[in-house]
Scaffold this motif. Sequence first.
Motif, short mmCIF file in Angstrom:
data_model
loop_
_atom_site.label_atom_id
_atom_site.label_comp_id
_atom_site.label_asym_id
_atom_site.label_seq_id
_atom_site.Cartn_x
_atom_site.Cartn_y
_atom_site.Cartn_z
N ARG A 277 0.82 -1.21 0.00
CA ARG A 277 0.00 0.00 0.00
C ARG A 277 0.85 1.27 0.00
N LEU A 278 1.95 1.24 0.78
CA LEU A 278 2.83 2.40 0.80
C LEU A 278 3.50 2.63 -0.56
N LEU A 279 3.91 1.54 -1.19
CA LEU A 279 4.53 1.67 -2.51
C LEU A 279 3.52 2.18 -3.54
N ARG A 280 2.27 1.71 -3.46
CA ARG A 280 1.24 2.19 -4.39
C ARG A 280 1.04 3.68 -4.26
N ASP A 281 0.92 4.17 -3.00
CA ASP A 281 0.71 5.61 -2.79
C ASP A 281 1.89 6.42 -3.30
N SER A 282 3.11 5.90 -3.07
CA SER A 282 4.29 6.64 -3.52
C SER A 282 4.35 6.72 -5.04
N LEU A 283 4.06 5.59 -5.73
CA LEU A 283 4.12 5.59 -7.19
C LEU A 283 3.03 6.46 -7.79
N LYS A 284 1.82 6.46 -7.20
CA LYS A 284 0.76 7.32 -7.72
C LYS A 284 1.09 8.78 -7.53
N ALA A 285 1.72 9.11 -6.38
CA ALA A 285 2.12 10.50 -6.16
C ALA A 285 3.17 10.93 -7.18
#
Length: 293
Positions: A277-285
Amino acid sequence: MNRTPKTLLVLALVGVVGMAFRVSWNAQRDVARTVGADATAALLYPFVVDGLMALALVATLVLTGRDKMFALRVLAGYTAASLVLNYVHGLVPALHGGGQRMQLADWAPANWVLVLLATSLPVGSIFFGSDLVAKVLHHQPTPITDQDETPETTTNRLGSDLQESAPEPPPEVTELPAPESADPAPVVTPEPVAEPVAEVEPLKSAEPVALRPVAASESAPRRATGRVPESARTPRPTRTPDELLAEARSATADWSDTELTAEAIRKAVRTSSANGRLLRDSLKAERAVSAAA
């Protein structure tokens, strides 16, 4: 625009349409009497022409796409027909007052065309009016979604958001402690236990019989139970948050935004659900900042 100016505009439009209908009333009534309509039919004839024009005008405000173009064509056609009838009425003074059959034009072909136009308008009002009402009743407004936005609109919206507030830095990815190793525990084989030697009664004979030991049978090995010590576990390399983010960025480089989910990232880089989940948020940002730039 608030509600009061809109109401005033609608009332003004109704007033203009009503006055125009009254001005056109005499011309269409006299033309209807000239082509053979009785007093009642001639009285209702203006409602057939100008009434369908008002219906088509309302339909253009409700319909969209091809249906709206159809309503505009009907409005334009009946407007042109009403203009022709009013022009003929003003051109031929003998039509004023009506009540008698006469030619609308001296040239026979022109008279035939004018009579055909005047007599076909009521039939056309039935056909086109029914079609317009059916289109309005079956019309469903299209909801506005994010897919309707053009790239320019999205870029402008993202640019305004960036001016209002700077994007937050991507959240820091932390590596959770590695789970315990699932390697099977070593099997400890117990030493064979010798069974007691059964006592054999001496034979009733004169000579004593020597007793011989019996070989003991080995029991089945048992699996060791308990927790495996730390020294016996297989060491697993620990990745830093930057390494995880770089690996996820490389694995999802050709993914679309819909494919960029926490579960897919977790499987791609083999990490935990929280890290996914943290990686998803970082990549979307990061993608949002790149699209805005």
